[in-house]
Design an enzyme around this catalytic site. Structure first.
Site, PDB file in Angstrom:
ATOM      1  N   HIS A 113      23.862  14.837  18.135  1.00  0.00           N
ATOM      2  CA  HIS A 113      24.675  13.863  18.867  1.00  0.00           C
ATOM      3  C   HIS A 113      23.832  13.230  19.962  1.00  0.00           C
ATOM      4  CE1 HIS A 113      28.516  14.986  17.017  1.00  0.00           C
ATOM      5  NE2 HIS A 113      28.005  16.201  16.993  1.00  0.00           N
ATOM      6  N   THR A 160      12.046  24.811  15.329  1.00  0.00           N
ATOM      7  CA  THR A 160      11.913  23.451  15.848  1.00  0.00           C
ATOM      8  C   THR A 160      10.639  22.772  15.385  1.00  0.00           C
ATOM      9  OG1 THR A 160      10.827  24.271  17.846  1.00  0.00           O
ATOM     10  CG2 THR A 160      13.239  24.022  17.922  1.00  0.00           C
ATOM     11  N   ARG A 175       8.413  31.284  16.566  1.00  0.00           N
ATOM     12  CA  ARG A 175       6.949  31.265  16.562  1.00  0.00           C
ATOM     13  C   ARG A 175       6.471  32.187  15.452  1.00  0.00           C
ATOM     14  NH1 ARG A 175       4.915  35.779  18.982  1.00  0.00           N
ATOM     15  NH2 ARG A 175       6.390  36.997  20.194  1.00  0.00           N
TER      16      ARG A 175
END
Length: 193
Positions: A113, A160, A175
């Site tokens: 969003h 990510t 990680r």
């Protein structure tokens, strides 16, 4: 009332047979593609099914949320297991390779969003998950990420950035905890000394 109670509380084998019938009769005509032997058991949400392709012999369990929006496509390979409450959301393309296991409660989404306008959604980049990957329980994979073949994403991780093939990642943000070389050494029993 008796039949409804029975259906609501049916053992897993009966729920599976009922879901197989619904998959064959209803979903096969609605999805872009649905491979033979695939079963969708009591999904929570199915949206944009005309842009969803499921391979052969996939098992999609209760509470699954499979959605596409905008121009996004969702493609799942053969022999994939999607556990309970898995959420796959494609505003940009999301691809899951063959032989993957995505554990209960995992979220894989290529959208977010806009800050300050929560009613507007925009794409965050395509997601590609390679073959034979394991995505742990309640893991989150965000847009623009590629996960290499044979990778393992630990439970509760937030991915990510890209994950190399054969790597094991964990944490928030995720990680690399172990890579292909470390895994090969462990299997061979060598310490490298």
């Amino acid at each position: 009332m008796g039949i409804m109670k029975f259906l609501a509380e049916a053992p897993p084998s009966i729920r599976w047979r009922l879901a197989k019938a619904v998959t064959t009769i209803v979903y096969r005509r609605a999805f872009r593609a649905l491979g033979g032997g695939t079963v969708v058991v009591k999904p929570l949400v199915l949206r944009g099914v005309e842009r969803i392709s499921l391979g052969k012999r996939c098992a999609i369990y209760e509470g699954a949320w499979l959605a596409t929006e905008g121009g996004g496509n969702l493609a799942v390979g053969d022999d994939v297991y999607l556990g309970h409450d898995v959420h796959l959301h494609a505003l940009d393309d999301v691809t899951v390779g063959s032989g993957c296991v995505i554990a209960d409660g995992a979220y894989i989404g290529s959208s977010t969003h806009l800050q300050g306008d929560l009613s507007t959604v925009h794409g965050t980049g395509p997601i590609r998950i390679g073959d034979r990957c394991f995505i742990g329980q309640r893991a989150i994979i965000l847009g623009g990420v590629s996960i290499g073949d044979g990778a393992v994403v630990g439970a509760g991780s937030v991915v990510t950035r890209d994950v190399p093939a054969g790597a094991t990642v964990g944490g928030a943000p995720a990680r690399v905890l172990a890579g292909r070389l470390l895994n090969q050494l462990d299997r061979s029993g060598s310490t490298g000394r």
